[in-house]
Design a protein around this motif. Sequence first.
Motif, short mmCIF file in Angstrom:
data_model
loop_
_atom_site.label_atom_id
_atom_site.label_comp_id
_atom_site.label_asym_id
_atom_site.label_seq_id
_atom_site.Cartn_x
_atom_site.Cartn_y
_atom_site.Cartn_z
N ALA A 133 48.28 20.56 10.53
CA ALA A 133 49.40 20.32 11.18
C ALA A 133 50.19 21.94 12.06
CB ALA A 133 49.69 20.83 9.35
N PRO A 134 51.61 21.15 12.23
CA PRO A 134 51.91 22.25 13.35
C PRO A 134 52.50 23.64 11.89
CG PRO A 134 53.21 20.29 12.72
CD PRO A 134 52.08 20.42 12.15
N PRO A 135 52.52 24.72 12.75
CA PRO A 135 53.07 25.63 11.59
C PRO A 135 55.04 25.37 10.85
CG PRO A 135 53.38 26.18 13.91
CD PRO A 135 52.66 24.91 14.35
N PRO A 136 54.97 25.96 9.81
CA PRO A 136 56.07 25.32 9.42
C PRO A 136 57.04 26.22 9.97
CG PRO A 136 54.78 26.88 8.41
CD PRO A 136 53.98 26.54 9.22
N GLY A 137 58.44 25.31 10.81
CA GLY A 137 59.59 26.23 10.41
C GLY A 137 59.04 26.52 12.07
N VAL A 138 58.82 25.96 13.37
CA VAL A 138 58.13 26.96 14.12
C VAL A 138 58.46 26.31 15.29
CG1 VAL A 138 57.29 28.33 15.87
CG2 VAL A 138 57.15 29.05 13.24
N SER A 139 58.54 26.14 16.39
CA SER A 139 58.84 25.32 17.78
C SER A 139 57.25 25.36 18.27
CB SER A 139 60.28 25.26 18.23
OG SER A 139 59.94 24.16 19.74
N SER A 140 56.72 24.18 18.62
CA SER A 140 55.22 24.45 19.20
C SER A 140 54.88 22.90 19.84
CB SER A 140 54.26 24.84 17.71
OG SER A 140 53.94 24.16 16.59
N HIS A 141 53.82 23.35 20.08
CA HIS A 141 52.92 21.79 21.42
C HIS A 141 51.29 22.23 20.83
CE1 HIS A 141 53.19 24.83 24.30
NE2 HIS A 141 52.81 23.95 24.65
N TRP A 142 50.29 20.98 20.92
CA TRP A 142 49.17 21.32 20.39
C TRP A 142 48.70 21.67 21.56
CZ3 TRP A 142 45.50 22.72 17.06
CH2 TRP A 142 44.29 21.39 17.53
N ASN A 143 47.74 22.51 21.96
CA ASN A 143 47.38 22.36 23.19
C ASN A 143 45.55 21.90 23.23
OD1 ASN A 143 45.60 23.07 24.93
ND2 ASN A 143 46.50 24.95 25.78
N GLY A 144 44.79 20.61 23.08
CA GLY A 144 43.90 20.12 22.57
C GLY A 144 42.66 21.13 23.44
N THR A 145 42.59 21.49 24.96
CA THR A 145 42.22 22.62 25.56
C THR A 145 41.43 23.83 24.52
OG1 THR A 145 42.90 22.18 27.58
CG2 THR A 145 41.40 23.94 27.32
N LEU A 146 42.98 24.41 24.01
CA LEU A 146 42.23 25.47 22.84
C LEU A 146 42.31 25.38 21.79
CD1 LEU A 146 45.21 28.28 24.78
CD2 LEU A 146 43.20 27.87 25.15
N GLY A 147 42.62 24.16 21.15
CA GLY A 147 42.27 23.75 19.83
C GLY A 147 43.09 24.64 18.89
N VAL A 148 44.41 24.58 19.36
CA VAL A 148 45.31 25.65 18.19
C VAL A 148 46.68 24.52 18.70
CG1 VAL A 148 44.48 27.63 18.14
CG2 VAL A 148 45.29 27.55 20.18
N TYR A 149 48.19 24.93 18.00
CA TYR A 149 49.18 25.18 17.99
C TYR A 149 49.71 26.07 19.22
CZ TYR A 149 50.25 21.24 15.73
OH TYR A 149 49.83 19.66 14.87
N GLU A 150 50.46 26.25 20.38
CA GLU A 150 51.19 27.25 21.28
C GLU A 150 52.49 27.11 20.61
OE1 GLU A 150 50.00 28.05 25.12
OE2 GLU A 150 49.39 26.02 25.04
N ASP A 190 56.06 27.83 21.17
CA ASP A 190 56.69 28.18 22.23
C ASP A 190 57.66 29.48 22.31
OD1 ASP A 190 56.28 25.14 22.69
OD2 ASP A 190 57.69 24.75 21.19
N SER A 191 57.94 29.95 21.21
CA SER A 191 58.83 31.13 21.79
C SER A 191 58.67 32.23 21.23
CB SER A 191 59.99 31.27 20.33
OG SER A 191 59.06 31.15 19.25
N GLU A 192 57.14 32.32 21.98
CA GLU A 192 56.60 33.78 21.56
C GLU A 192 55.20 33.38 23.02
OE1 GLU A 192 57.33 36.52 19.84
OE2 GLU A 192 58.71 35.26 18.92
N HIS A 193 55.09 34.81 23.40
CA HIS A 193 54.06 34.61 24.02
C HIS A 193 52.27 35.42 23.75
CE1 HIS A 193 52.56 34.92 28.73
NE2 HIS A 193 52.23 36.35 27.97
N ASP A 194 51.72 33.76 23.89
CA ASP A 194 50.73 34.30 23.55
C ASP A 194 50.35 34.52 22.34
OD1 ASP A 194 49.31 34.33 26.45
OD2 ASP A 194 49.05 36.46 26.59
N THR A 195 50.64 33.91 21.59
CA THR A 195 50.70 32.88 20.26
C THR A 195 50.39 32.15 19.50
OG1 THR A 195 52.25 35.12 20.38
CG2 THR A 195 52.27 34.15 18.02
N TYR A 196 49.61 32.10 19.19
CA TYR A 196 49.40 30.64 18.54
C TYR A 196 48.88 30.23 17.31
CZ TYR A 196 47.33 31.50 23.52
OH TYR A 196 47.95 31.86 24.39
N TYR A 197 48.55 29.23 16.57
CA TYR A 197 48.52 28.38 15.30
C TYR A 197 47.48 27.43 15.04
CZ TYR A 197 50.08 26.99 10.44
OH TYR A 197 50.45 26.74 9.24
#
Length: 118
Positions: free
Chosen positions: A52-69, A71-78
Amino acid sequence: MNRLMTAALAATLLSLAGCTLHSPAPGTGGTTGSPSAPPGSPTVTKSHPRFAPPPGVSSHWNGTLGVYEIDSEHDTYYRERTFYRWQDGWSWAGTLQGPWEPVDSTGVPPALYRHHAQ
């Protein structure tokens, strides 16, 4: 009593009948690139079918890294209710606001850890 149990079982089965799992057709599913993306390019989609994506945070799934990135934070994942942040070392938190705790490589998804180990 037997009739009541039969009715309950029927209601349960009917409610489950609407639950199906399927994969999107090739070339669909919200990818941000074209279906013929060059080999080696990151697999980026808006969401993942399992995580599931992080609640209340704009993000996108990066399948290469296996995490959500995030969008508003540099080098922050979920992933899986945990935020990860790289700032000259790894830290994690339950919310984007912290508190952030240091973590070693064993506490970070492997592909994500390797991404910043270079």
